[in-house]
Design a protein around this motif. Structure first.
Motif, PDB file in Angstrom:
ATOM      1  N   GLU A   1      -4.708   6.235  -4.670  1.00 28.40           N
ATOM      2  CA  GLU A   1      -5.536   6.396  -3.484  1.00 28.40           C
ATOM      3  C   GLU A   1      -5.988   5.002  -3.084  1.00 28.40           C
ATOM      4  O   GLU A   1      -6.641   4.298  -3.870  1.00 28.40           O
ATOM      5  N   CYS A   2      -5.640   4.580  -1.876  1.00 31.57           N
ATOM      6  CA  CYS A   2      -5.817   3.187  -1.477  1.00 31.57           C
ATOM      7  C   CYS A   2      -6.828   3.033  -0.350  1.00 31.57           C
ATOM      8  O   CYS A   2      -7.037   3.945   0.456  1.00 31.57           O
ATOM      9  N   ARG A   3      -7.421   1.854  -0.300  1.00 32.29           N
ATOM     10  CA  ARG A   3      -8.350   1.506   0.771  1.00 32.29           C
ATOM     11  C   ARG A   3      -8.356  -0.013   0.936  1.00 32.29           C
ATOM     12  O   ARG A   3      -8.033  -0.760   0.009  1.00 32.29           O
ATOM     13  N   TYR A   4      -8.719  -0.437   2.120  1.00 29.70           N
ATOM     14  CA  TYR A   4      -8.916  -1.857   2.374  1.00 29.70           C
ATOM     15  C   TYR A   4     -10.404  -2.185   2.348  1.00 29.70           C
ATOM     16  O   TYR A   4     -11.231  -1.400   2.811  1.00 29.70           O
TER      17      TYR A   4
ATOM     18  N   GLU B   1       0.962   4.078  -2.896  1.00 33.58           N
ATOM     19  CA  GLU B   1       0.714   5.492  -2.605  1.00 33.58           C
ATOM     20  C   GLU B   1       1.849   6.374  -3.108  1.00 33.58           C
ATOM     21  O   GLU B   1       1.616   7.496  -3.591  1.00 33.58           O
TER      22      GLU B   1
ATOM     23  N   LYS C   1       0.833  -1.206   0.000  1.00 33.41           N
ATOM     24  CA  LYS C   1       0.000   0.000   0.000  1.00 33.41           C
ATOM     25  C   LYS C   1       0.866   1.253   0.000  1.00 33.41           C
ATOM     26  O   LYS C   1       0.605   2.219  -0.739  1.00 33.41           O
TER      27      LYS C   1
END
Length: 391
Positions: free
Chosen positions: A56-59, A51, A47
């Motif tokens: 733009e990251c999410r779990y 980045e 992650k």
């Protein structure tokens, strides 16, 4: 018109040692499917690298197993996103390899998951870095990496999450294990796993043999029936993968259990397997025994579709146009999350990762140069993706 990608290709060559250093970091962070905390250590590292590249990251939680990591680069760009997907978990229990196991010998990389499929994740990231270098901004790029694919998303919503995240994408590269002969995968069998349990009557085999009802003997009859479920003419197979039962040699066994691995290429083939499984389990050979079966896990069939083949032909043509190693395609027997992206209506090709052999074994290796060849191929495929979209 063919785009000039010489700057992107030069950049991929320029960062070769940096890329291999990142490969080492990936592989040395072991991520066995059954240790979600270890998978999270790796996914947090990935992650951070995503980045750095602008994602733009999410779990996305999936249940009891490790979360799925999703990232989007250029979410405000026009057009449908291009998806790179796969999984972060590996089959190797933590500690099965020596500490810091990654190594390169004679152009081959070794270590847990080096082929299946941390090399594929590395290629996806390298591709994006090269596209960033030349200012590519025509479409969003999406990453979706599962944390529990190697255990077929058992007890989780991992497959459903992959399908949901894929919806609306232009196309998908599933970065699974690349084949040593540089083929890409255009279809995969579906996989169904079931446990079958037989209960009998336990007695002393010397003092009361006739009073016993052998669960193992009943299962032995059924195993022949399970084996005969295989019908290669339609692509159906049934493998009795594991068996356990009994306690000591002088006791008639009260319990026996097997795990079946069933594969199919069509939905009708799937229904035939399930119907026959039910028939076999309802039939009793030894009076006094009983049989039950239960679903364990699955990976749906990755069907070969017209749009999927059009996407494959596009990628094959791009590789040829840019003078890259020739690629061909064929279906495979093992399952993957390419099934989920195809079910989402997204043209998909699989086995897009690093080339190599012997995944799931201690001999697993990856061909180092293929990291860079394939990164260049996907740079070309993304940069020219309007050619695919407009057809």
């Amino acid at each position: 018109m063919k785009k000039d990608l010489s700057a992107a290709y030069a950049y991929i060559d320029e960062i070769r040692e940096e890329t291999l250093g990142l490969y080492r970091e990936f592989v040395n962070r072991e991520s066995w499917s059954k240790t979600p905390d270890k998978v999270r250590i790796f996914s947090d590292f990935l992650k951070a690298e995503m980045e750095k590249a602008g994602f733009e990251c999410r779990y996305v939680p999936v249940g009891v197993n490790a979360d799925t990591l999703v990232g989007v680069l250029g979410k405000d760009r026009p057009g449908k996103p291009i998806l790179f997907c796969g999984h972060m978990d590996t089959v190797f229990p933590t500690g099965m390899h020596p500490e810091n196991p990654f190594k390169i010998v004679d152009g081959k990389a070794y270590g847990p998951g080096v082929l299946d499929m941390k090399g594929g994740i590395l290629i996806a990231l390298t591709t994006v870095k090269a596209l960033n270098r030349i200012g590519y901004d025509e479409r969003p790029i999406k990453f979706c990496f599962s944390g529990d694919e190697e255990i077929n998303h058992t007890g989780s919503q991992g497959a459903e999450v992959m399908e949901a995240e894929a919806k609306g994408c232009l196309c998908a590269f599933n970065m699974e294990t690349g084949m040593i002969d540089n083929y890409l995968c255009t279809g995969r069998k579906g996989c169904l796993r079931y446990t079958v349990e037989v209960d009998g009557v336990e007695t002393h085999s010397g003092n009361d043999f006739q009073g016993g009802r052998s669960a193992i003997a009943e299962m032995a009859y059924k195993i022949i029936d399970f084996h005969n479920m295989t019908d290669l003419s339609i692509g159906n197979t049934c493998n009795i993968g594991t068996i356990s039962g009994g306690t000591v040699p002088n006791a008639v066994p009260a319990h026996c259990e097997v795990v079946l691995d069933m594969r199919y290429t069509t939905l009708s083939g799937k229904e035939k397997l399930l119907a026959r499984l039910d028939e076999i389990c309802k039939k009793t050979y030894i009076d006094g025994t009983s049989t039950k079966y239960a679903f364990l896990n699955k990976l749906d069939v990755f069907e070969t579709t017209d749009e999927g083949m059009r996407f494959f032909e596009y990628v094959r043509g791009i590789a040829k146009e840019y003078g890259l190693p020739e690629v061909n395609g064929r279906p495979l027997g093992g399952g993957s999350d390419a099934a989920s992206t195809t079910m989402a209506g997204v043209p998909t090709i699989c086995s897009c990762g690093v080339r190599g052999q012997w995944n799931h074994t201690m001999k697993e290796y990856a061909v180092v140069d293929s990291i860079f060849d394939r990164s260049k191929m996907y740079v070309a495929a993304v940069a020219n993706s309007d050619q695919f979209a407009q057809k």
